[in-house]
Design a protein around this motif. Structure first.
Motif: not given
Length: 81
Positions: A26-32, A34-42, A66-69
């Motif tokens: 909740e309340g994550a940023t665009v940068g966070e 990106f970090a999640r995407l890089a982790q999930d899809e190297p 970011l906001e939910h949805g």
């Protein structure tokens, strides 16, 4: 929370799907995100360094919360003339 990520043409070929639903805190940023995407899809990680994030038709910075949805479109910059 869940956000949708739409990968532009140059990025879509690096991923299993051009449209993804991503779980982030909740309340994550665009940068966070990106970090999640890089982790999930190297395979996406190197391209994420130069990606332009767009939310609601507006280019945003990596510190944007970011906001939910919400949907985040990720586009590669284009050059030429």
């Amino acid at each position: 929370m869940t956000v949708r990520v739409r990968l532009g043409a140059g990025l879509a070929r690096l991923s299993a799907a051009p449209l993804k639903s991503v779980q982030i805190s909740e309340g994550a940023t665009v940068g966070e995100l990106f970090a999640r995407l890089a982790q999930d899809e190297p395979d996406l990680a190197p391209a994420l360094r130069s990606v332009l994030p767009v939310v609601a038709g507006e280019h945003v910075t990596r510190d944007r919360r970011l906001e939910h949805g919400q949907e985040v479109a990720l586009l590669l910059p284009v050059s030429g003339g």
